[in-house]
Design an enzyme around this catalytic site. Structure first.
Site, short mmCIF file in Angstrom:
data_model
loop_
_atom_site.label_atom_id
_atom_site.label_comp_id
_atom_site.label_asym_id
_atom_site.label_seq_id
_atom_site.Cartn_x
_atom_site.Cartn_y
_atom_site.Cartn_z
CG HIS A 151 -1.80 -0.99 1.34
ND1 HIS A 151 -1.97 -1.96 2.22
CD2 HIS A 151 -3.01 -1.34 0.69
CE1 HIS A 151 -2.86 -2.93 2.25
NE2 HIS A 151 -3.60 -2.73 1.15
CE LYS A 165 -2.29 -8.88 -2.56
NZ LYS A 165 -3.69 -9.52 -2.41
#
Length: 277
Positions: free
Chosen positions: A37, A149
């Site tokens: 992140h 992802k």
């Protein structure tokens, strides 16, 4: 870093920023932040003037209530991490701030909704588009950053942006991995030591495929990669697919881009991973 809980206050503040000519970058998350992140936030820093991160565990994208219940929510640690990477704004609303009681939402995103992840998580992408549309509407970002992802999720959001004509640029950022190859995920905290070792078969199999990829032998390679994963004790394979990078249909030798996507359960934890071939 400024923290907002209310849409109205965030909108007002961002309008002021925009009025001074600043560009706005958005990194939507469900919290339990990891280096992956934070790499999105670093990209946002480079490309936009004001970086907004949202932390909201969105109930409409979980088709398993138990999964929603146990989704990690370490908001204090997350806040510290955001401050350390120079995030400007955190939007951390309550569920009733984001949803009125009886909202209906359905976006016809086509077959993308039913392939791969969509097959195993019915309704999931309706929940994703519902919340991302809301976030885009509140923040009105110039650029929004998502991780590779969730490759299929990125494609779904791109489809939504196209269908609804939303003026935002989408950026896909590469997968970050731990030193042993495991793709970083908020769900990794649920893995025991043994399960974590077992989970490494996913990235090992994908890297093997990448090293041996030949577009003339797609089905054979797909089978071999799936077998590598199936032979690992403790791992239950859901799908392993070499897909066309533009449609997510099974790839053929004429596909322009190729992506290998995998989903599996390791113990009780569901993990996904992919590589661009």
């Amino acid at each position: 870093m400024k923290v907002f809980k209310l849409k109205k206050e965030l909108r007002q503040y961002l309008d002021e920023m925009r009025a001074t000519g600043k560009t706005i970058g958005l990194v939507p998350t469900m919290g339990a932040l990891h280096q992956g992140h934070l790499s999105l936030l670093a990209q946002a820093r480079l490309q936009t003037d004001v970086v907004v991160s949202t932390i909201f565990v969105n109930p409409t994208q979980f088709n398993d209530p138990a999964d929603l219940e146990k989704y990690p929510r370490p908001i204090e640690q997350d806040t510290v991490k955001l401050e350390q990477v120079g995030c400007d704004i955190l939007f951390n609303p309550e569920v009733n701030e984001m949803y009125a009681g009886n909202e209906q939402w359905h976006l016809a995103i086509g077959e993308l909704e039913f392939l791969l992840e969509g097959k195993f998580r019915p309704g999931h992408y309706q929940g994703v588009t519902q919340v991302v549309y809301k976030l885009f509407d509140i923040v009105k970002p110039d650029v929004a950053f998502f991780g590779q992802k969730d490759y299929q999720q990125f494609m779904v959001i791109a489809r939504m942006v196209q269908l609804l004509n939303i003026p935002v640029k989408l950026v896909m950022c590469p997968i970050l991995r731990d030193a042993d190859g495991l793709a970083m995920s908020s769900r990794n905290v649920h893995l025991s030591g043994t399960e974590r070792q077992q989970a490494l078969v996913l990235s090992k199999a994908l890297f093997w495929l990448k090293d041996n990829f030949n577009a003339n032998h797609i089905l054979q390679l797909q089978g071999q990669t799936a077998d590598i994963i199936r032979h690992q004790e403790g791992v239950e394979l859901e799908y392993m697919e070499i897909a066309d990078g533009e449609t997510l249909h099974p790839a053929n030798k004429n596909s322009k881009t190729f992506v290998a996507l995998v989903a599996a359960r390791v113990g009780k934890t569901r993990l996904i991973d992919n590589v661009l071939l």
